[in-house]
Design a protein around this motif. Structure first.
Motif, PDB file in Angstrom:
ATOM      1  N   GLY A   1       0.812  -1.215   0.000  1.00 19.91           N
ATOM      2  CA  GLY A   1       0.000   0.000   0.000  1.00 19.91           C
ATOM      3  C   GLY A   1       0.841   1.257   0.000  1.00 19.91           C
ATOM      4  O   GLY A   1       0.543   2.223  -0.724  1.00 19.91           O
ATOM      5  N   ASN A   2       1.890   1.288   0.813  1.00 25.66           N
ATOM      6  CA  ASN A   2       2.760   2.471   0.854  1.00 25.66           C
ATOM      7  C   ASN A   2       3.460   2.698  -0.480  1.00 25.66           C
ATOM      8  O   ASN A   2       3.573   3.837  -0.955  1.00 25.66           O
ATOM      9  N   LEU A   3       3.925   1.615  -1.097  1.00 30.51           N
ATOM     10  CA  LEU A   3       4.615   1.757  -2.381  1.00 30.51           C
ATOM     11  C   LEU A   3       3.654   2.243  -3.460  1.00 30.51           C
ATOM     12  O   LEU A   3       3.994   3.129  -4.260  1.00 30.51           O
ATOM     13  N   ALA A   4       2.445   1.686  -3.496  1.00 31.86           N
ATOM     14  CA  ALA A   4       1.466   2.115  -4.499  1.00 31.86           C
ATOM     15  C   ALA A   4       1.080   3.576  -4.304  1.00 31.86           C
ATOM     16  O   ALA A   4       0.966   4.333  -5.280  1.00 31.86           O
ATOM     17  N   PHE A   5       0.884   3.980  -3.057  1.00 32.23           N
ATOM     18  CA  PHE A   5       0.521   5.379  -2.800  1.00 32.23           C
ATOM     19  C   PHE A   5       1.652   6.316  -3.204  1.00 32.23           C
ATOM     20  O   PHE A   5       1.404   7.372  -3.813  1.00 32.23           O
ATOM     21  N   ALA A   6       2.876   5.956  -2.877  1.00 31.63           N
ATOM     22  CA  ALA A   6       4.015   6.819  -3.204  1.00 31.63           C
ATOM     23  C   ALA A   6       4.180   6.958  -4.713  1.00 31.63           C
ATOM     24  O   ALA A   6       4.407   8.063  -5.226  1.00 31.63           O
ATOM     25  N   LEU A   7       4.056   5.856  -5.442  1.00 33.09           N
ATOM     26  CA  LEU A   7       4.229   5.911  -6.887  1.00 33.09           C
ATOM     27  C   LEU A   7       3.141   6.750  -7.551  1.00 33.09           C
ATOM     28  O   LEU A   7       3.425   7.611  -8.392  1.00 33.09           O
ATOM     29  N   ARG A   8       1.894   6.515  -7.169  1.00 38.66           N
ATOM     30  CA  ARG A   8       0.810   7.259  -7.809  1.00 38.66           C
ATOM     31  C   ARG A   8       0.823   8.728  -7.413  1.00 38.66           C
ATOM     32  O   ARG A   8       0.609   9.613  -8.254  1.00 38.66           O
ATOM     33  N   ALA A   9       1.093   9.007  -6.145  1.00 37.93           N
ATOM     34  CA  ALA A   9       1.139  10.403  -5.703  1.00 37.93           C
ATOM     35  C   ALA A   9       2.258  11.164  -6.401  1.00 37.93           C
ATOM     36  O   ALA A   9       2.083  12.321  -6.808  1.00 37.93           O
ATOM     37  N   THR A  10       3.412  10.513  -6.566  1.00 36.69           N
ATOM     38  CA  THR A  10       4.521  11.170  -7.259  1.00 36.69           C
ATOM     39  C   THR A  10       4.172  11.446  -8.711  1.00 36.69           C
ATOM     40  O   THR A  10       4.432  12.535  -9.237  1.00 36.69           O
ATOM     41  N   LEU A  11       3.583  10.455  -9.373  1.00 35.39           N
ATOM     42  CA  LEU A  11       3.211  10.639 -10.777  1.00 35.39           C
ATOM     43  C   LEU A  11       2.169  11.743 -10.937  1.00 35.39           C
ATOM     44  O   LEU A  11       2.290  12.609 -11.824  1.00 35.39           O
ATOM     45  N   MET A  12       1.147  11.756 -10.102  1.00 35.66           N
ATOM     46  CA  MET A  12       0.101  12.774 -10.203  1.00 35.66           C
ATOM     47  C   MET A  12       0.657  14.164  -9.905  1.00 35.66           C
ATOM     48  O   MET A  12       0.254  15.152 -10.524  1.00 35.66           O
ATOM     49  N   LEU A  13       1.603  14.245  -8.957  1.00 37.67           N
ATOM     50  CA  LEU A  13       2.206  15.538  -8.644  1.00 37.67           C
ATOM     51  C   LEU A  13       3.030  16.057  -9.819  1.00 37.67           C
ATOM     52  O   LEU A  13       2.971  17.254 -10.153  1.00 37.67           O
ATOM     53  N   VAL A  14       3.789  15.173 -10.454  1.00 37.20           N
ATOM     54  CA  VAL A  14       4.592  15.590 -11.613  1.00 37.20           C
ATOM     55  C   VAL A  14       3.685  16.066 -12.744  1.00 37.20           C
ATOM     56  O   VAL A  14       3.941  17.104 -13.381  1.00 37.20           O
TER      57      VAL A  14
ATOM     58  N   ALA B   1      -3.526  16.317  -5.876  1.00 34.50           N
ATOM     59  CA  ALA B   1      -2.679  15.408  -6.645  1.00 34.50           C
ATOM     60  C   ALA B   1      -1.926  14.448  -5.736  1.00 34.50           C
ATOM     61  O   ALA B   1      -1.665  13.301  -6.106  1.00 34.50           O
ATOM     62  N   VAL B   2      -1.578  14.918  -4.534  1.00 29.45           N
ATOM     63  CA  VAL B   2      -0.828  14.078  -3.600  1.00 29.45           C
ATOM     64  C   VAL B   2      -1.751  13.318  -2.661  1.00 29.45           C
ATOM     65  O   VAL B   2      -1.570  12.118  -2.414  1.00 29.45           O
ATOM     66  N   LEU B   3      -2.753  13.980  -2.133  1.00 30.14           N
ATOM     67  CA  LEU B   3      -3.616  13.389  -1.107  1.00 30.14           C
ATOM     68  C   LEU B   3      -5.043  13.177  -1.606  1.00 30.14           C
ATOM     69  O   LEU B   3      -5.987  13.157  -0.804  1.00 30.14           O
TER      70      LEU B   3
END
Length: 652
Positions: free
Chosen positions: A137-150, A170-172
């Motif tokens: 869950g942490n890895l999926a959240f980090a990857l998607r949040a980073t992509l959406m932020l970029v 985009a992050v939360l």
């Protein structure tokens, strides 16, 4: 014996597992796994031919080395306490940057040489499942949040409008949490089901277990055969019983054999040294994958369908590769054929049933084909209703008016400049053809053919039109492929790029042109066949000598939907331009689109029944095939799927 090495001292380096490996049951280092698997393949799958004594030694060795490798609750608490203690934080603060980066990176991104974790009891399984789910869950959240932020930052830079609320969402945003929940629940369900099935499976009964009574009887007989002073008695055959047994030796198995036979025997010993838990069954992974598909219920219905399609196709790909490796099935150019089958359905739906395709995908096909947008609508009206909307045809002309001819004898029209609907204008000869077609349409005599002047109005030559279309499509898609080839080369492989930038540049440029040419050839294949069918029909109908001799079924066949489907299938020939490694990826991309379109059309025609929970059922089937393939032969999955599963699930 379980504690005795199966090899002599000189063979320890070859056949004896390292100490860390002996402490962990069922673990196989990736490198050794690859070597042993390759050896097994080269030896004709010799493992099943081992005798019962080999199986008994394998089982005894596994039992002696077995022991839980995942922490229980108390050990987990101790680890957390030690990590969060003042001493632990001080050690972390004084750790060298390289070692710190490596340690933190291994917690976030799973290293390639990570060993499997095999919980040996239910308490350790609980900890294993919770930790695996939280990590996924942490890895999926980090990857998607980073992509959406970029993506949001790129959008802000392009529009020059920075909105704090948009960046925060985009992050939360809720989609990120839903995405993280999907992967966390998937990993937890798979680990729980897979390991529970293993723990519930009883240990296999070996020949040694079956001969326990016989061994006890033999020991009693040996004791009775000794003399009163403890010396062994002579047997009736003249031999002497020593009362002891010499364990099997790896060295003894190598004596008197050739080099190839020794290599074969060493490979068997190496496989036995890294054997898996004998309670693990192949069907465990398939069932666990099907159960873990329940995690898809976290996502929205639209995303469930897309995910189900991709998983099912990837699972079919992996299952086919497994069967192909075992010699059970062999379809030459299977990826190309799958691509053709999918594109046949997609192109047929694009012309006759566009509602069965996603709107964004349908619009992309229209842009890639470079045809005028109104041409497909006019063609569909002619085929389905036998009439044509002349107002759509007039949109090709500026202000919706046909220009006046500049010559009446012979009749000639000027070239028409482009507009919003017709971005490349209309050739003068095609203006004449369109006017004649409109005159026939007013009389209700459009037949069942759309004039090719409406398909490519800017080009009047059928011979030059495919060449012109190839360059147009290639130039249109080239920037996209340049990005897809250059960005990974520079950012994902910076070492190779800096070492030889010119080679990396030329390689990426060649790959971009190659992929762009593939799409260009795809378009001209379909357009050439489409125009050839319609031109042949028009020539046969208008020929004074042939129109009465040509059978009606042939004229109908030339304009049938079946021929359009075959034209779409013929586009698979363009796939040979692409690299062989990308053919399977392209086939896996278009196959779900074709399957979705075929199912949608079949449902509208009542050819198939409605299946309640069909998205969940398809997801379960696909996930079962994917995880079953991953558990036994992960190399048979595509590289992307294999890496994703490994990062979120690991080796267990």
């Amino acid at each position: 014996m379980a504690g005795t090495s199966t090899t002599s001292p000189q063979d320890d380096e070859t056949t004896t597992p390292p100490p860390q490996q002996r402490r962990n049951p069922g673990l196989r280092l990736p490198r050794m796994t690859k070597v042993s698997r390759r050896a097994g393949a080269n030896d004709g799958d010799a493992a099943p031919s081992d005798d019962d004594d080999d199986d008994d030694d394998d089982f005894a060795r596994w039992k002696a080395a077995s022991g839980p490798t995942t922490p229980n609750l108390s050990e987990t608490a101790a680890q957390l306490k030690r990590s969060l203690s003042v001493t632990g934080l001080q050690d972390l603060a004084h750790m060298p940057p390289g070692q710190l980066r490596k340690q933190v990176g291994s917690k976030v991104w799973r290293p390639q040489d990570e060993e499997a974790r095999m919980p040996g009891d239910w308490e350790r399984l609980l900890v294993h499942v919770v930790r695996g789910g939280l990590r996924a869950g942490n890895l999926a959240f980090a990857l998607r949040a980073t992509l959406m932020l970029v993506l949001e930052l790129i959008k802000a830079i392009r529009t020059k409008r920075f909105k704090g609320r948009s960046l925060g969402l985009a992050v939360l945003g809720p989609t990120n949490f839903r995405f993280a929940g999907l992967f966390a629940l998937w990993a937890a369900l798979y680990k729980a089901t897979h390991n529970s099935l293993r723990l519930l499976t009883p240990m296999p009964v070996t020949a040694r277990d079956r001969s326990t009574a016989a061994a006890a009887a033999a020991a009693a007989a040996a004791a009775a055969s000794t003399t009163a002073n403890g010396r062994p008695r002579a047997r009736s055959d003249g031999q002497v019983d020593s009362g002891t047994a010499t364990p099997r030796s790896g060295r003894a198995a190598l004596e008197g054999k050739t080099d190839s036979e020794k290599a074969h025997e060493r490979s068997k010993q190496k496989r036995r040294a890294f054997m898996r838990d004998p309670r693990s069954k192949v069907w465990h992974a398939y069932l666990a994958g099907a159960v873990s598909a329940l995690a898809v219920l976290v996502e929205t219905p639209a995303n469930r369908i897309a995910l189900a399609q991709q998983l099912f196709v990837r699972g079919l790909e992996g299952s086919y590769n497994v069967a192909h490796s075992k010699g059970l099935v062999n379809v030459p150019h299977g990826a190309v054929l799958c691509f053709g089958l999918a594109c046949g359905q997609i192109m047929h739906a694009w012309l006759t049933a566009p509602d069965s395709l996603p709107g964004s995908y349908r619009n992309w096909i229209t842009r890639a084909s470079q045809v005028t947008p109104v041409a497909t609508t006019i063609h569909r009206d002619i085929i389905q209703r036998g009439t044509a909307d002349l107002d759509l045809a007039l949109k090709l002309f500026p202000n919706g008016e046909v220009p006046k001819p500049y010559s009446l004898s012979p009749l000639r029209y000027p070239h028409v400049p482009p507009n919003a609907v017709n971005r490349r204008g209309i050739h003068g000869k095609n203006v004449k053809k369109i006017v004649e077609w409109m005159e026939r349409a007013k009389k209700g005599d459009v037949g069942h053919v759309i004039d090719c002047a409406l398909v490519h109005p800017w080009e009047a030559s059928h011979l030059w039109s495919p060449v012109d279309r190839f360059f147009e499509v290639t130039r249109w898609i080239l920037p996209v492929y340049l990005t897809l080839h250059f960005v990974p080369a520079m950012f994902l492989r910076p070492g190779s790029f800096l070492k030889d930038p010119m080679r990396a540049f030329l390689r990426s440029l060649f790959g971009s042109v190659r992929s762009s040419s593939f799409l260009g050839v795809f378009v001209i294949i379909y357009q050439t066949i489409f125009c050839a069918l319609h031109s042949s029909h028009g020539w046969l109908v208008n020929s004074p000598t042939l129109k009465d001799r040509v059978p009606a079924w042939l004229l109908k066949l030339l304009l049938s939907s079946e021929m359009k489907w075959l034209a779409g299938f013929a586009t698979c020939g363009s796939l040979f331009i692409e690299h062989s490694r990308r053919r399977a990826e392209l086939a896996a991309y278009v196959l779900p689109k074709g399957m979705e379109s075929a199912w949608s059309i079949a449902r509208k025609r009542a050819w198939v029944p409605f299946v309640p929970g069909g998205d969940l059922l398809l997801t379960s089937m696909g996930m079962s095939l994917v995880m079953g393939t991953y558990a036994q032969n992960p190399e048979h999955l595509s590289g992307l799927v294999r890496r994703v599963v490994y990062q979120f699930v690991g080796r267990n």
